[in-house]
Design a protein around this motif. Structure first.
Motif, PDB file in Angstrom:
ATOM      1  N   SER A 214       0.808  -1.217   0.000  1.00 43.15           N
ATOM      2  CA  SER A 214       0.000   0.000   0.000  1.00 43.15           C
ATOM      3  C   SER A 214       0.844   1.271   0.000  1.00 43.15           C
ATOM      4  O   SER A 214       0.433   2.311  -0.529  1.00 43.15           O
ATOM      5  N   ASP A 215       2.052   1.216   0.587  1.00 42.46           N
ATOM      6  CA  ASP A 215       2.891   2.409   0.670  1.00 42.46           C
ATOM      7  C   ASP A 215       3.996   2.427  -0.378  1.00 42.46           C
ATOM      8  O   ASP A 215       4.873   3.295  -0.345  1.00 42.46           O
ATOM      9  N   VAL A 216       3.982   1.472  -1.285  1.00 44.71           N
ATOM     10  CA  VAL A 216       5.029   1.417  -2.312  1.00 44.71           C
ATOM     11  C   VAL A 216       4.614   2.268  -3.493  1.00 44.71           C
ATOM     12  O   VAL A 216       3.519   2.102  -4.034  1.00 44.71           O
ATOM     13  N   PRO A 217       5.486   3.232  -3.899  1.00 46.38           N
ATOM     14  CA  PRO A 217       5.132   4.082  -5.041  1.00 46.38           C
ATOM     15  C   PRO A 217       5.035   3.274  -6.324  1.00 46.38           C
ATOM     16  O   PRO A 217       5.759   2.301  -6.527  1.00 46.38           O
ATOM     17  N   GLU A 218       4.122   3.638  -7.163  1.00 42.33           N
ATOM     18  CA  GLU A 218       3.891   2.922  -8.422  1.00 42.33           C
ATOM     19  C   GLU A 218       4.615   3.629  -9.557  1.00 42.33           C
ATOM     20  O   GLU A 218       4.630   4.854  -9.646  1.00 42.33           O
ATOM     21  N   THR A 219       5.255   2.851 -10.415  1.00 37.82           N
ATOM     22  CA  THR A 219       5.908   3.419 -11.586  1.00 37.82           C
ATOM     23  C   THR A 219       5.170   2.972 -12.843  1.00 37.82           C
ATOM     24  O   THR A 219       4.693   1.848 -12.932  1.00 37.82           O
ATOM     25  N   GLN A 220       5.081   3.868 -13.781  1.00 39.51           N
ATOM     26  CA  GLN A 220       4.411   3.566 -15.041  1.00 39.51           C
ATOM     27  C   GLN A 220       5.392   3.114 -16.111  1.00 39.51           C
ATOM     28  O   GLN A 220       5.011   2.848 -17.239  1.00 39.51           O
ATOM     29  N   HIS A 221       6.679   3.025 -15.751  1.00 35.89           N
ATOM     30  CA  HIS A 221       7.707   2.757 -16.751  1.00 35.89           C
ATOM     31  C   HIS A 221       8.471   1.466 -16.477  1.00 35.89           C
ATOM     32  O   HIS A 221       9.617   1.333 -16.872  1.00 35.89           O
ATOM     33  N   PHE A 222       7.832   0.533 -15.761  1.00 34.42           N
ATOM     34  CA  PHE A 222       8.480  -0.751 -15.526  1.00 34.42           C
ATOM     35  C   PHE A 222       8.394  -1.613 -16.784  1.00 34.42           C
ATOM     36  O   PHE A 222       7.337  -1.726 -17.403  1.00 34.42           O
ATOM     37  N   VAL A 223       9.512  -2.154 -17.171  1.00 38.11           N
ATOM     38  CA  VAL A 223       9.554  -3.009 -18.364  1.00 38.11           C
ATOM     39  C   VAL A 223       9.307  -4.453 -17.926  1.00 38.11           C
ATOM     40  O   VAL A 223      10.110  -5.035 -17.190  1.00 38.11           O
ATOM     41  N   GLY A 224       8.179  -5.019 -18.328  1.00 39.22           N
ATOM     42  CA  GLY A 224       7.853  -6.386 -17.950  1.00 39.22           C
ATOM     43  C   GLY A 224       8.757  -7.401 -18.626  1.00 39.22           C
ATOM     44  O   GLY A 224       9.365  -7.118 -19.664  1.00 39.22           O
ATOM     45  N   ARG A 225       8.854  -8.574 -18.030  1.00 40.41           N
ATOM     46  CA  ARG A 225       9.700  -9.632 -18.588  1.00 40.41           C
ATOM     47  C   ARG A 225       8.798 -10.670 -19.242  1.00 40.41           C
ATOM     48  O   ARG A 225       8.573 -11.754 -18.709  1.00 40.41           O
ATOM     49  N   GLU A 226       8.276 -10.311 -20.403  1.00 41.17           N
ATOM     50  CA  GLU A 226       7.291 -11.179 -21.045  1.00 41.17           C
ATOM     51  C   GLU A 226       7.842 -12.569 -21.345  1.00 41.17           C
ATOM     52  O   GLU A 226       7.182 -13.586 -21.101  1.00 41.17           O
ATOM     53  N   SER A 227       9.067 -12.626 -21.870  1.00 44.60           N
ATOM     54  CA  SER A 227       9.623 -13.933 -22.243  1.00 44.60           C
ATOM     55  C   SER A 227       9.873 -14.790 -21.006  1.00 44.60           C
ATOM     56  O   SER A 227       9.610 -16.001 -20.997  1.00 44.60           O
ATOM     57  N   GLU A 228      10.394 -14.153 -19.920  1.00 45.75           N
ATOM     58  CA  GLU A 228      10.645 -14.901 -18.688  1.00 45.75           C
ATOM     59  C   GLU A 228       9.334 -15.397 -18.068  1.00 45.75           C
ATOM     60  O   GLU A 228       9.234 -16.526 -17.585  1.00 45.75           O
ATOM     61  N   LEU A 229       8.311 -14.529 -18.082  1.00 48.24           N
ATOM     62  CA  LEU A 229       7.025 -14.924 -17.524  1.00 48.24           C
ATOM     63  C   LEU A 229       6.409 -16.073 -18.324  1.00 48.24           C
ATOM     64  O   LEU A 229       5.794 -16.989 -17.765  1.00 48.24           O
ATOM     65  N   ALA A 230       6.567 -16.023 -19.647  1.00 49.73           N
ATOM     66  CA  ALA A 230       6.049 -17.105 -20.486  1.00 49.73           C
ATOM     67  C   ALA A 230       6.744 -18.424 -20.158  1.00 49.73           C
ATOM     68  O   ALA A 230       6.112 -19.492 -20.091  1.00 49.73           O
ATOM     69  N   GLU A 231       8.069 -18.354 -19.917  1.00 54.15           N
ATOM     70  CA  GLU A 231       8.816 -19.558 -19.562  1.00 54.15           C
ATOM     71  C   GLU A 231       8.391 -20.094 -18.195  1.00 54.15           C
ATOM     72  O   GLU A 231       8.286 -21.302 -17.983  1.00 54.15           O
TER      73      GLU A 231
END
Length: 258
Positions: A214-231
C-alpha cells in the motif's frame, strides 16, 4: 495393531496386539462397505503370499476410546507400511460394464508404489479430486501445498462429519484426539491450528511481518519480462506436483529526462 488371519478351513481369527513397527508383513483393505470384502481381502493376501491382513471393521475395538483414538492417529501409517493395499469399491464397475446411465465410475486398474511395496486400485474419482498420480506412488506428501492436500477430501462423504477432518491427520503428519460430537467445523478448526503449527513452527509469529504494497510508489515505466514470464508459465504447467520457479535480478526502469 491387531491383524486378521485365515486358516486352511476358512476360519478367521485375530492376532495378538502387535507394536506397529514390529508387525509381520500384511495386506490392508480400503473400501466402501460390502458383504464379501473380508473374503476378498483374505483371498488376495493369500495370492500375494501374505498370511496377515487388516480390515478396520474387525481389527479396531471402537468401544474402547483409547484404542479408537490410537487407530485414528495411526491409520495413515498403517496404510503406508502395508505390503499391499486392496481397494474394494462396491460402487465401481469395470470399464466394460460401466453404464453412463448408472453414473458409476469405471475401474482404471492398479498403480504401484515406486518401491513395489504397495498396489492401489483406483477409479476416476481420484482424477475428479485432482490427486496427482505421484502422490499415490511414493512422492512425499510434504511436497504438495497445504491447500492442494485439503482439496483431496473436499467432496468426500463420511459416516460422521468430524471424520472429514480426521481423515487428513496422516496426510499432514499431525496428531490430535478425536472428539465425536464437536461437529465438522470445530474439527477442521482444530486441524488447521495443528497444520499451521507444524508448517510454520511454534515461534513463527514472533518474526512475522505483514506484507503490504500500500505504501510502495507505483511506476508507469516498468519493463515487464514477457519472455521470462512465459517460460515460468510453461515450467509451472505440470502434472500437479509442486514446482518452484524463481525470477531474480533487478527490474528495469525506463527513465525519461524532464
Amino acid at each position: 495393531m491387531r491383524l486378521l488371519q485365515c486358516d486352511d478351513a476358512g476360519r478367521y481369527s485375530l492376532t495378538d496386539d502387535f507394536v506397529a513397527d514390529n508387525a509381520p508383513p500384511y495386506a490392508i483393505l480400503s473400501h466402501t462397505w460390502g458383504p464379501d470384502e473380508i473374503k476378498f481381502c483374505a483371498d488376495q493376501a493369500e495370492q500375494h503370499g501374505l498370511r496377515y491382513f487388516w480390515v478396520d471393521t474387525c481389527c479396531i475395538d471402537k468401544s474402547n476410546n483409547i484404542e479408537l483414538q490410537t487407530a485414528i492417529n495411526s491409520m495413515f501409517r498403517w496404510y503406508r507400511d502395508a505390503k499391499r493395499c486392496y481397494v474394494y469399491l462396491a460402487d465401481v464397475s469395470s470399464a466394460a460394464d460401466t453404464d453412463a446411465r448408472d453414473n458409476v465410475a469405471p475401474w482404471e486398474g492398479p498403480s504401484e508404489k515406486a518401491d513395489g511395496s504397495l498396489v492401489v486400485g483406483h477409479s476416476k474419482s481420484s482424477s475428479r479430486r485432482r490427486i496427482p498420480a505421484s502422490a499415490l506412488c511414493g512422492t512425499s506428501l510434504s511436497d504438495f501445498p497445504v491447500s492442494e492436500r485439503e482439496a483431496w477430501v473436499r467432496n468426500r462423504q463420511t459416516k460422521y462429519p468430524e471424520d472429514l477432518a480426521y481423515a487428513l491427520l496422516g496426510i499432514f503428519d499431525v496428531h490430535m484426539l478425536p472428539n465425536y460430537g464437536e461437529g465438522r467445523e470445530n474439527a477442521q478448526k482444530r486441524l488447521r491450528k495443528k497444520i499451521q503449527k507444524a508448517v510454520k513452527g511454534t515461534r513463527a509469529n514472533d518474526f512475522s511481518v505483514t506484507f503490504s504494497l500500500s505504501d510502495v510508489p507505483e511506476t508507469q515505466h516498468f519493463v515487464g519480462r514477457e519472455s521470462e514470464l512465459a517460460e515460468m508459465r510453461t515450467n509451472l504447467n505440470s502434472d500437479g506436483s509442486r514446482r518452484v520457479v524463481v525470477l531474480h535480478g533487478l527490474g528495469t526502469l525506463v527513465l525519461q529526462a524532464s
